[in-house]
Design a protein around this motif. Structure first.
Motif, PDB file in Angstrom:
ATOM      1  N   ASP A   5     -23.479  -5.213   6.392  1.00 33.70           N
ATOM      2  CA  ASP A   5     -22.450  -4.646   7.256  1.00 33.70           C
ATOM      3  C   ASP A   5     -22.127  -5.650   8.354  1.00 33.70           C
ATOM      4  N   PRO A   6     -20.861  -5.813   8.715  1.00 33.75           N
ATOM      5  CA  PRO A   6     -20.518  -6.763   9.780  1.00 33.75           C
ATOM      6  C   PRO A   6     -21.131  -6.354  11.114  1.00 33.75           C
ATOM      7  N   ILE A   7     -21.479  -7.345  11.913  1.00 35.52           N
ATOM      8  CA  ILE A   7     -22.041  -7.098  13.243  1.00 35.52           C
ATOM      9  C   ILE A   7     -20.899  -6.770  14.198  1.00 35.52           C
ATOM     10  N   ILE A   8     -20.991  -5.623  14.843  1.00 34.73           N
ATOM     11  CA  ILE A   8     -19.959  -5.198  15.793  1.00 34.73           C
ATOM     12  C   ILE A   8     -20.566  -5.081  17.194  1.00 34.73           C
ATOM     13  N   ASP A   9     -19.706  -4.823  18.183  1.00 33.81           N
ATOM     14  CA  ASP A   9     -20.182  -4.746  19.572  1.00 33.81           C
ATOM     15  C   ASP A   9     -21.255  -3.685  19.745  1.00 33.81           C
ATOM     16  N   ALA A  10     -21.127  -2.578  19.018  1.00 38.07           N
ATOM     17  CA  ALA A  10     -22.125  -1.511  19.140  1.00 38.07           C
ATOM     18  C   ALA A  10     -23.504  -2.004  18.709  1.00 38.07           C
ATOM     19  N   ASP A  11     -23.545  -2.881  17.700  1.00 34.29           N
ATOM     20  CA  ASP A  11     -24.832  -3.444  17.272  1.00 34.29           C
ATOM     21  C   ASP A  11     -25.426  -4.338  18.346  1.00 34.29           C
ATOM     22  N   LEU A  12     -24.553  -5.114  19.009  1.00 31.68           N
ATOM     23  CA  LEU A  12     -25.040  -5.995  20.070  1.00 31.68           C
ATOM     24  C   LEU A  12     -25.557  -5.185  21.253  1.00 31.68           C
ATOM     25  N   ASP A  13     -24.839  -4.101  21.603  1.00 34.57           N
ATOM     26  CA  ASP A  13     -25.311  -3.238  22.689  1.00 34.57           C
ATOM     27  C   ASP A  13     -26.654  -2.615  22.334  1.00 34.57           C
ATOM     28  N   ALA A  14     -26.780  -2.140  21.098  1.00 36.10           N
ATOM     29  CA  ALA A  14     -28.034  -1.525  20.664  1.00 36.10           C
ATOM     30  C   ALA A  14     -29.160  -2.551  20.641  1.00 36.10           C
ATOM     31  N   TYR A  15     -28.827  -3.804  20.299  1.00 38.97           N
ATOM     32  CA  TYR A  15     -29.830  -4.870  20.313  1.00 38.97           C
ATOM     33  C   TYR A  15     -30.371  -5.073  21.723  1.00 38.97           C
ATOM     34  N   VAL A  16     -29.459  -5.115  22.720  1.00 40.60           N
ATOM     35  CA  VAL A  16     -29.878  -5.275  24.108  1.00 40.60           C
ATOM     36  C   VAL A  16     -30.728  -4.093  24.547  1.00 40.60           C
ATOM     37  N   ASP A  17     -30.359  -2.890  24.078  1.00 43.58           N
ATOM     38  CA  ASP A  17     -31.079  -1.685  24.475  1.00 43.58           C
ATOM     39  C   ASP A  17     -32.379  -1.492  23.709  1.00 43.58           C
ATOM     40  N   GLY A  18     -32.641  -2.349  22.683  1.00 42.89           N
ATOM     41  CA  GLY A  18     -33.863  -2.193  21.891  1.00 42.89           C
ATOM     42  C   GLY A  18     -33.829  -0.992  20.987  1.00 42.89           C
ATOM     43  N   GLU A  19     -32.646  -0.623  20.493  1.00 43.83           N
ATOM     44  CA  GLU A  19     -32.494   0.601  19.712  1.00 43.83           C
ATOM     45  C   GLU A  19     -32.273   0.337  18.219  1.00 43.83           C
ATOM     46  N   LEU A  20     -32.381  -0.910  17.776  1.00 48.95           N
ATOM     47  CA  LEU A  20     -32.172  -1.229  16.364  1.00 48.95           C
ATOM     48  C   LEU A  20     -33.492  -1.192  15.599  1.00 48.95           C
ATOM     49  N   ASP A  21     -33.416  -0.840  14.305  1.00 53.26           N
ATOM     50  CA  ASP A  21     -34.614  -0.966  13.483  1.00 53.26           C
ATOM     51  C   ASP A  21     -34.848  -2.441  13.155  1.00 53.26           C
ATOM     52  N   VAL A  22     -35.990  -2.729  12.553  1.00 48.15           N
ATOM     53  CA  VAL A  22     -36.388  -4.118  12.361  1.00 48.15           C
ATOM     54  C   VAL A  22     -35.390  -4.883  11.509  1.00 48.15           C
ATOM     55  N   SER A  23     -34.943  -4.300  10.420  1.00 45.06           N
ATOM     56  CA  SER A  23     -34.055  -5.019   9.514  1.00 45.06           C
ATOM     57  C   SER A  23     -32.707  -5.331  10.166  1.00 45.06           C
ATOM     58  N   ARG A  24     -32.165  -4.342  10.900  1.00 47.83           N
ATOM     59  CA  ARG A  24     -30.870  -4.590  11.540  1.00 47.83           C
ATOM     60  C   ARG A  24     -31.015  -5.586  12.687  1.00 47.83           C
ATOM     61  N   ARG A  25     -32.162  -5.552  13.361  1.00 51.80           N
ATOM     62  CA  ARG A  25     -32.407  -6.500  14.451  1.00 51.80           C
ATOM     63  C   ARG A  25     -32.430  -7.929  13.912  1.00 51.80           C
ATOM     64  N   ILE A  26     -33.045  -8.115  12.753  1.00 49.52           N
ATOM     65  CA  ILE A  26     -33.096  -9.440  12.136  1.00 49.52           C
ATOM     66  C   ILE A  26     -31.691  -9.904  11.781  1.00 49.52           C
ATOM     67  N   GLU A  27     -30.879  -8.988  11.273  1.00 52.21           N
ATOM     68  CA  GLU A  27     -29.500  -9.344  10.928  1.00 52.21           C
ATOM     69  C   GLU A  27     -28.706  -9.761  12.164  1.00 52.21           C
ATOM     70  N   VAL A  28     -28.909  -9.026  13.291  1.00 50.42           N
ATOM     71  CA  VAL A  28     -28.213  -9.371  14.521  1.00 50.42           C
ATOM     72  C   VAL A  28     -28.665 -10.729  15.023  1.00 50.42           C
ATOM     73  N   GLU A  29     -29.953 -11.013  14.960  1.00 56.66           N
ATOM     74  CA  GLU A  29     -30.465 -12.292  15.435  1.00 56.66           C
ATOM     75  C   GLU A  29     -29.945 -13.439  14.569  1.00 56.66           C
ATOM     76  N   SER A  30     -29.808 -13.205  13.280  1.00 58.82           N
ATOM     77  CA  SER A  30     -29.237 -14.226  12.403  1.00 58.82           C
ATOM     78  C   SER A  30     -27.773 -14.475  12.759  1.00 58.82           C
ATOM     79  N   TYR A  31     -27.051 -13.391  13.045  1.00 62.86           N
ATOM     80  CA  TYR A  31     -25.643 -13.513  13.449  1.00 62.86           C
ATOM     81  C   TYR A  31     -25.529 -14.304  14.752  1.00 62.86           C
ATOM     82  N   LEU A  32     -26.398 -14.013  15.714  1.00 65.25           N
ATOM     83  CA  LEU A  32     -26.355 -14.705  17.003  1.00 65.25           C
ATOM     84  C   LEU A  32     -26.687 -16.176  16.857  1.00 65.25           C
ATOM     85  N   SER A  33     -27.544 -16.515  15.930  1.00 69.77           N
ATOM     86  CA  SER A  33     -27.897 -17.927  15.727  1.00 69.77           C
ATOM     87  C   SER A  33     -26.706 -18.731  15.239  1.00 69.77           C
TER      88      SER A  33
END
Length: 255
Positions: A5-33
């Motif tokens: 699934d594409p990374i959207i602003d809501a995913d980034l906000d949830a990442y900052v808030d620590g509300e993502l599960d492990v798999s989605r967090r890894i996907e967000v970190e890969s996107y940020l890299s």
């Protein structure tokens, strides 16, 4: 790694808030890299979040429960979107510094008063007080003629100052054009149901729309405001009640 699934602003906000599960967090970190500009913004939010949490955990922050609650509201506000990111950062720092650390280290326990919680009144208020006192002296000198024939239109033509409409039950005791630091000013002394009030108006050289504010100084009180290029002050002795209400009533006649 490309996320399903594409990374959207809501995913980034949830990442900052620590509300993502492990798999989605890894996907967000890969996107940020792969998106360094977005990564820098997320890191800034994480840094601010850490500062806020530190402030919430510190009991020594001045302002107690109110300051901590303000910080909590700002912390929750980070999740509302990235459009106001810069404003949120400025607001968070301002609240914590102004309400907390500066007050604690510089002033100790802070108790707001009319003087310490407000900025100094504009310079024209000093002229209004001087006119009030001068008129009080004039009223006691029998040889000084009183200008009871108040004509606001004539004064407007001479000074370009628009005066408020006086209530029908106010009686004009004197009306004068006085010099001031800003040029000609108008001072009207009135008897308002037994209360002596002084209405002062001047063109201070700046344009503003300022609501009625109140100040007590030098044994008198003044309610002052500005509409456009003309500033006004209603001055009275300290024992006169509801001066702000009378000033509000006058200001409404100017619209």
């Amino acid at each position: 790694m490309t996320p399903a699934d594409p990374i959207i602003d809501a995913d980034l906000d949830a990442y900052v808030d620590g509300e993502l599960d492990v798999s989605r967090r890894i996907e967000v970190e890969s996107y940020l890299s792969e998106h360094p500009d977005m990564a820098a913004k997320v890191m800034a939010d994480l840094s601010l979040r850490g500062e806020l949490r530190l402030a919430l955990a510190t009991e020594a922050v001045a302002g107690g429960a109110q300051t901590r609650e303000a910080a909590r509201r700002l912390e929750r506000g980070l999740a509302s979107g990235r459009v106001f990111q810069s404003l949120q950062r400025i607001a968070a720092v301002g609240v914590l510094v102004t309400a907390g650390w500066v007050a604690h280290t510089s002033f100790g326990a802070f108790s707001a008063t009319e003087v310490s919680a407000s900025v100094p009144p504009p310079e024209f208020v000093d002229d209004a007080v001087a006119a009030f006192r001068t008129s009080a002296i004039r009223s006691e000198v029998a040889s000084q003629p009183k200008a009871t024939g108040y004509n606001p239109e004539e004064m407007r033509a001479a000074t370009a100052i628009v005066m408020p409409t006086l209530p029908a039950d106010w009686k004009v005791a004197d009306a004068e054009i006085y010099p001031s630091a800003f040029g000609p000013s108008i001072e009207v002394s009135v008897d308002a149901k037994g209360k002596r009030l002084s209405l002062f108006a001047v063109r201070p050289g700046s344009f503003a729309v300022a609501k009625v504010a109140h100040v007590a100084l030098d044994g008198v009180q003044a309610s002052y405001w500005q509409i456009g290029e003309v500033a006004y002050a209603l001055v009275a002795d300290p024992n006169v009640n509801n001066l702000d209400g009378e000033a509000e009533r006058l200001s409404r006649t100017l619209y």
